[in-house]
Design a protein around this motif. Structure first.
Motif, PDB file in Angstrom:
ATOM      1  N   ALA A  85       0.826  -1.203   0.000  1.00  0.00           N
ATOM      2  CA  ALA A  85       0.000   0.000   0.000  1.00  0.00           C
ATOM      3  C   ALA A  85       0.862   1.256   0.000  1.00  0.00           C
ATOM      4  N   ALA A  86       2.086   1.131   0.481  1.00  0.00           N
ATOM      5  CA  ALA A  86       3.065   2.215   0.560  1.00  0.00           C
ATOM      6  C   ALA A  86       4.378   1.554   0.974  1.00  0.00           C
ATOM      7  N   PRO A  87       5.513   2.248   0.907  1.00  0.00           N
ATOM      8  CA  PRO A  87       6.760   1.640   1.361  1.00  0.00           C
ATOM      9  C   PRO A  87       6.661   1.161   2.811  1.00  0.00           C
ATOM     10  N   GLY A  88       6.854  -0.147   3.020  1.00  0.00           N
ATOM     11  CA  GLY A  88       6.797  -0.711   4.358  1.00  0.00           C
ATOM     12  C   GLY A  88       5.398  -0.960   4.870  1.00  0.00           C
ATOM     13  N   ILE A  89       4.381  -0.698   4.072  1.00  0.00           N
ATOM     14  CA  ILE A  89       2.980  -0.873   4.469  1.00  0.00           C
ATOM     15  C   ILE A  89       2.345  -1.909   3.544  1.00  0.00           C
ATOM     16  N   ARG A  90       1.696  -2.922   4.124  1.00  0.00           N
ATOM     17  CA  ARG A  90       1.103  -4.003   3.342  1.00  0.00           C
ATOM     18  C   ARG A  90      -0.395  -4.111   3.599  1.00  0.00           C
ATOM     19  N   LEU A  91      -1.131  -4.505   2.547  1.00  0.00           N
ATOM     20  CA  LEU A  91      -2.562  -4.757   2.654  1.00  0.00           C
ATOM     21  C   LEU A  91      -2.798  -6.241   2.409  1.00  0.00           C
ATOM     22  N   LEU A  92      -3.251  -6.932   3.453  1.00  0.00           N
ATOM     23  CA  LEU A  92      -3.475  -8.377   3.411  1.00  0.00           C
ATOM     24  C   LEU A  92      -4.971  -8.639   3.447  1.00  0.00           C
ATOM     25  N   THR A  93      -5.458  -9.427   2.475  1.00  0.00           N
ATOM     26  CA  THR A  93      -6.869  -9.807   2.420  1.00  0.00           C
ATOM     27  C   THR A  93      -6.985 -11.312   2.554  1.00  0.00           C
ATOM     28  N   VAL A  94      -7.812 -11.764   3.492  1.00  0.00           N
ATOM     29  CA  VAL A  94      -8.023 -13.192   3.712  1.00  0.00           C
ATOM     30  C   VAL A  94      -9.513 -13.495   3.660  1.00  0.00           C
ATOM     31  N   ALA A  95      -9.823 -14.772   3.513  1.00  0.00           N
ATOM     32  CA  ALA A  95     -11.216 -15.222   3.535  1.00  0.00           C
ATOM     33  C   ALA A  95     -11.561 -15.649   4.954  1.00  0.00           C
ATOM     34  N   TRP A  96     -12.441 -14.886   5.610  1.00  0.00           N
ATOM     35  CA  TRP A  96     -12.865 -15.206   6.974  1.00  0.00           C
ATOM     36  C   TRP A  96     -14.194 -15.947   6.879  1.00  0.00           C
ATOM     37  N   PRO A  97     -14.224 -17.241   7.215  1.00  0.00           N
ATOM     38  CA  PRO A  97     -15.418 -18.058   6.968  1.00  0.00           C
ATOM     39  C   PRO A  97     -16.477 -17.980   8.054  1.00  0.00           C
ATOM     40  N   ARG A  98     -16.202 -17.287   9.157  1.00  0.00           N
ATOM     41  CA  ARG A  98     -17.112 -17.310  10.299  1.00  0.00           C
ATOM     42  C   ARG A  98     -17.971 -16.047  10.328  1.00  0.00           C
ATOM     43  N   ALA A  99     -19.044 -16.049   9.540  1.00  0.00           N
ATOM     44  CA  ALA A  99     -19.949 -14.905   9.546  1.00  0.00           C
ATOM     45  C   ALA A  99     -20.594 -14.712  10.913  1.00  0.00           C
ATOM     46  N   ASP A 100     -20.680 -15.785  11.709  1.00  0.00           N
ATOM     47  CA  ASP A 100     -21.238 -15.682  13.057  1.00  0.00           C
ATOM     48  C   ASP A 100     -20.263 -15.021  14.017  1.00  0.00           C
ATOM     49  N   LYS A 101     -19.026 -14.839  13.586  1.00  0.00           N
ATOM     50  CA  LYS A 101     -18.000 -14.159  14.385  1.00  0.00           C
ATOM     51  C   LYS A 101     -17.532 -12.923  13.627  1.00  0.00           C
ATOM     52  N   ALA A 102     -18.485 -12.140  13.161  1.00  0.00           N
ATOM     53  CA  ALA A 102     -18.161 -10.959  12.364  1.00  0.00           C
ATOM     54  C   ALA A 102     -17.481  -9.896  13.231  1.00  0.00           C
ATOM     55  N   PRO A 103     -16.348  -9.359  12.796  1.00  0.00           N
ATOM     56  CA  PRO A 103     -15.660  -8.321  13.573  1.00  0.00           C
ATOM     57  C   PRO A 103     -16.305  -6.957  13.367  1.00  0.00           C
ATOM     58  N   HIS A 104     -16.018  -6.044  14.284  1.00  0.00           N
ATOM     59  CA  HIS A 104     -16.439  -4.668  14.090  1.00  0.00           C
ATOM     60  C   HIS A 104     -15.272  -3.737  14.378  1.00  0.00           C
ATOM     61  N   ALA A 105     -15.467  -2.485  14.056  1.00  0.00           N
ATOM     62  CA  ALA A 105     -14.390  -1.502  14.113  1.00  0.00           C
ATOM     63  C   ALA A 105     -13.713  -1.448  15.474  1.00  0.00           C
ATOM     64  N   GLY A 106     -12.387  -1.450  15.451  1.00  0.00           N
ATOM     65  CA  GLY A 106     -11.605  -1.372  16.679  1.00  0.00           C
ATOM     66  C   GLY A 106     -11.175  -2.708  17.215  1.00  0.00           C
ATOM     67  N   GLN A 107     -11.787  -3.798  16.734  1.00  0.00           N
ATOM     68  CA  GLN A 107     -11.351  -5.127  17.161  1.00  0.00           C
ATOM     69  C   GLN A 107     -10.107  -5.555  16.383  1.00  0.00           C
ATOM     70  N   PHE A 108      -9.492  -6.641  16.836  1.00  0.00           N
ATOM     71  CA  PHE A 108      -8.263  -7.109  16.212  1.00  0.00           C
ATOM     72  C   PHE A 108      -8.245  -8.634  16.168  1.00  0.00           C
ATOM     73  N   PHE A 109      -7.304  -9.166  15.398  1.00  0.00           N
ATOM     74  CA  PHE A 109      -7.042 -10.594  15.335  1.00  0.00           C
ATOM     75  C   PHE A 109      -5.575 -10.836  15.665  1.00  0.00           C
ATOM     76  N   MET A 110      -5.286 -12.034  16.172  1.00  0.00           N
ATOM     77  CA  MET A 110      -3.918 -12.485  16.341  1.00  0.00           C
ATOM     78  C   MET A 110      -3.566 -13.297  15.091  1.00  0.00           C
ATOM     79  N   LEU A 111      -2.508 -12.891  14.381  1.00  0.00           N
ATOM     80  CA  LEU A 111      -2.115 -13.524  13.123  1.00  0.00           C
ATOM     81  C   LEU A 111      -0.830 -14.325  13.315  1.00  0.00           C
ATOM     82  N   ARG A 112      -0.800 -15.491  12.676  1.00  0.00           N
ATOM     83  CA  ARG A 112       0.377 -16.357  12.778  1.00  0.00           C
ATOM     84  C   ARG A 112       0.496 -17.190  11.503  1.00  0.00           C
TER      85      ARG A 112
END
Length: 256
Positions: A16-43
């Motif tokens: 998206a810019a030098p040193g900045i990345r945009l990662l898009t994944v398929a999140w299959p859990r519509a029953d666990k829909a995130p909202h603004a300000g929440q986060f995920f642990m990525l590994r």
């Protein structure tokens, strides 16, 4: 809502810019829909490999209709360097959504809203302005960057006005974003960015008698409040950023 661990597939990954990345994944859990300000642990590395801890990254955009989940992040250390090597089709482990984010519906009902961000702290604000717009509120955005701004073109259709400041003077106002921000014009301020910036915005809001909510960033181990590794000091005592936040009333974390 308890966090869920789920192996997901990378849909897209770009700069998206030098040193900045945009990662898009398929999140299959519509029953666990995130909202603004929440986060995920990525590994994306084995449990037995370094680095030891997963990386907490806030939600940049969630598309409920397609299941696409976006993370805008800065490549800073070993964990994010490993994440930056992911390609479409690769798998990674997500745990979340975690934390208490922004209540967009309540914010929209508060009146005139300003959203203030600095650098990569603007990342979670995109989902926030999307949710505010869906609730009938077009906020004003104030964004500060060191030099070259990025990602702001997506905000414009959702915001009433977009105000830009850069430390270098490359674009917008030459100086800190607090130099163009006037909290007395608003009923509520929502903020995310470097802690010194958030403290300065909170002080401006305190002087103007305007409520300010801030999203804190801390190094995290578990992401669910079990290890107390991301404890912050508040006027109500020690609290875990991952479980009690990351969104707090500014007076609670900066008012002591």
């Amino acid at each position: 809502m308890p966090a869920t661990a789920c192996e997901v597939r990378v849909l897209a990954h770009s700069a998206a810019a030098p040193g900045i990345r945009l990662l898009t994944v398929a999140w299959p859990r519509a029953d666990k829909a995130p909202h603004a300000g929440q986060f995920f642990m990525l590994r994306c590395w084995p449990d037995t490999a370094a680095p030891l801890l997963s990386r907490p990254i806030s939600v940049h955009r969630w598309d409920e209709s397609t299941g696409a989940l976006e993370f805008l992040y800065e490549v800073r250390g070993q964990g994010t360097r490993l994440l930056s090597a992911l390609e479409p089709g690769d798998l990674l482990l997500l745990t979340g959504p975690s934390g208490n984010g922004f209540d967009a519906a309540a914010a929209a009902a508060a009146g005139k809203v300003a959203v203030v961000g600095g650098g990569i702290g603007t990342a979670p604000l995109y989902q926030l302005v999307r949710e505010l717009a869906a609730a009938g509120c077009r906020p004003d955005l104030y964004a500060g960057f060191r030099d070259e701004p990025y990602g702001l073109e997506k905000f414009s259709p959702l915001c009433r006005r977009v105000h830009l400041a850069t430390d270098s003077g490359r674009a917008g106002y030459h100086g800190l974003v607090t130099g163009i921000f006037h909290p007395e014009e608003y009923d509520l301020v929502l903020c995310c960015g470097p802690e010194p910036m958030m403290k300065a915005v909170a002080a401006q809001c305190e002087a103007a008698g305007v409520k300010c909510l801030v999203s804190l960033e801390k190094k995290m181990a578990c992401g669910v409040g079990a290890c107390l590794g991301c404890t912050c000091h508040t006027t109500g005592g020690a609290k875990s950023v991952c479980r009690h936040g990351p969104v707090f009333d500014a007076k609670e974390v900066f008012g002591r």
